[in-house]
Design a protein around this motif. Structure first.
Motif, PDB file in Angstrom:
ATOM      1  N   ALA A  34      -9.274   5.054   1.147  1.00  0.00           N
ATOM      2  CA  ALA A  34      -9.395   4.679  -0.264  1.00  0.00           C
ATOM      3  C   ALA A  34      -8.019   4.567  -0.914  1.00  0.00           C
ATOM      4  O   ALA A  34      -7.759   3.635  -1.688  1.00  0.00           O
ATOM      5  CB  ALA A  34     -10.258   5.693  -1.008  1.00  0.00           C
ATOM      6  N   LEU A  35      -7.145   5.493  -0.604  1.00  0.00           N
ATOM      7  CA  LEU A  35      -5.800   5.466  -1.169  1.00  0.00           C
ATOM      8  C   LEU A  35      -5.019   4.265  -0.641  1.00  0.00           C
ATOM      9  O   LEU A  35      -4.276   3.625  -1.392  1.00  0.00           O
ATOM     10  CB  LEU A  35      -5.072   6.777  -0.842  1.00  0.00           C
ATOM     11  N   ALA A  36      -5.191   3.939   0.630  1.00  0.00           N
ATOM     12  CA  ALA A  36      -4.478   2.809   1.235  1.00  0.00           C
ATOM     13  C   ALA A  36      -4.878   1.482   0.591  1.00  0.00           C
ATOM     14  O   ALA A  36      -4.093   0.529   0.595  1.00  0.00           O
ATOM     15  CB  ALA A  36      -4.736   2.765   2.733  1.00  0.00           C
ATOM     16  N   ARG A  37      -6.077   1.415   0.026  1.00  0.00           N
ATOM     17  CA  ARG A  37      -6.543   0.186  -0.613  1.00  0.00           C
ATOM     18  C   ARG A  37      -6.050   0.038  -2.056  1.00  0.00           C
ATOM     19  O   ARG A  37      -6.293  -0.980  -2.689  1.00  0.00           O
ATOM     20  CB  ARG A  37      -8.076   0.133  -0.593  1.00  0.00           C
ATOM     21  N   ARG A  38      -5.358   1.030  -2.556  1.00  0.00           N
ATOM     22  CA  ARG A  38      -4.880   0.988  -3.950  1.00  0.00           C
ATOM     23  C   ARG A  38      -3.710   0.013  -4.079  1.00  0.00           C
ATOM     24  O   ARG A  38      -2.680   0.184  -3.417  1.00  0.00           O
ATOM     25  CB  ARG A  38      -4.444   2.375  -4.408  1.00  0.00           C
ATOM     26  N   PRO A  39      -3.825  -1.001  -4.942  1.00  0.00           N
ATOM     27  CA  PRO A  39      -2.732  -1.973  -5.092  1.00  0.00           C
ATOM     28  C   PRO A  39      -1.525  -1.408  -5.841  1.00  0.00           C
ATOM     29  O   PRO A  39      -0.429  -1.953  -5.732  1.00  0.00           O
ATOM     30  CB  PRO A  39      -3.382  -3.112  -5.896  1.00  0.00           C
ATOM     31  N   ASP A  40      -1.721  -0.306  -6.565  1.00  0.00           N
ATOM     32  CA  ASP A  40      -0.628   0.263  -7.358  1.00  0.00           C
ATOM     33  C   ASP A  40       0.180   1.305  -6.602  1.00  0.00           C
ATOM     34  O   ASP A  40       1.042   1.957  -7.177  1.00  0.00           O
ATOM     35  CB  ASP A  40      -1.174   0.870  -8.654  1.00  0.00           C
ATOM     36  N   LEU A  41      -0.059   1.443  -5.315  1.00  0.00           N
ATOM     37  CA  LEU A  41       0.628   2.447  -4.512  1.00  0.00           C
ATOM     38  C   LEU A  41       1.981   1.925  -4.040  1.00  0.00           C
ATOM     39  O   LEU A  41       2.084   0.798  -3.543  1.00  0.00           O
ATOM     40  CB  LEU A  41      -0.245   2.824  -3.313  1.00  0.00           C
ATOM     41  N   ASP A  42       3.007   2.715  -4.193  1.00  0.00           N
ATOM     42  CA  ASP A  42       4.361   2.371  -3.765  1.00  0.00           C
ATOM     43  C   ASP A  42       4.357   2.040  -2.274  1.00  0.00           C
ATOM     44  O   ASP A  42       3.669   2.690  -1.485  1.00  0.00           O
ATOM     45  CB  ASP A  42       5.287   3.560  -4.048  1.00  0.00           C
ATOM     46  N   SER A  43       5.130   1.041  -1.881  1.00  0.00           N
ATOM     47  CA  SER A  43       5.157   0.607  -0.479  1.00  0.00           C
ATOM     48  C   SER A  43       5.620   1.721   0.463  1.00  0.00           C
ATOM     49  O   SER A  43       5.210   1.787   1.617  1.00  0.00           O
ATOM     50  CB  SER A  43       6.041  -0.625  -0.313  1.00  0.00           C
TER      51      SER A  43
END
Length: 127
Positions: A104-113
């Motif tokens: 679920a976290l990996a699918r977040r578009p707002d997550l820093d690369s």
């Protein structure tokens, strides 16, 4: 139950770094049920200060007030830590995630690369 450990570790890292405003924001954006589970869980070792703060924030929140989910609030904190160079704090929290939470976290578009690249390490452990 993994969410309780993620929540506890995130708050521990925030309090250790004296990031109290961010901790308040994080608590306010986590679900009431998750926070109640945290203060009632016997398996999580949280400091008395964290326990006190969480209980006070819960008292202020109305029962009908619905906050977000842990996975929705976590990117803000993880991204902040990456900008500050606190990669070990990010890893401590990521280590507590279970497989569905990692996905679920990996699918977040707002997550820093950079956080995304760290998540790949943890996804490998589940496959």
């Amino acid at each position: 139950m993994s969410g309780v450990y993620v929540l506890a570790e995130t708050l521990r890292q925030l309090f250790d770094a004296k990031q109290y405003r961010v901790a308040d924001w994080f608590i306010d954006h986590c679900g009431r049920g998750q926070l109640e589970e945290l203060v009632q869980a016997h398996g999580t070792a949280i400091a008395m200060r964290i326990d006190y703060v969480v209980k006070r924030r819960l008292q202020r929140r109305s029962t009908s007030e619905s906050a977000g989910d842990l996975v929705e609030a976590l990117p803000y904190v993880l991204n902040l830590w990456c900008r500050e160079g606190r990669r070990s704090a990010v890893r401590y929290v990521l280590k507590e995630l279970d497989e569905p939470e990692v996905d679920a976290l990996a699918r977040r578009p707002d997550l820093d690369s950079e956080v995304v690249s760290m998540l790949r390490e943890f996804r490998v452990n589940y496959t």
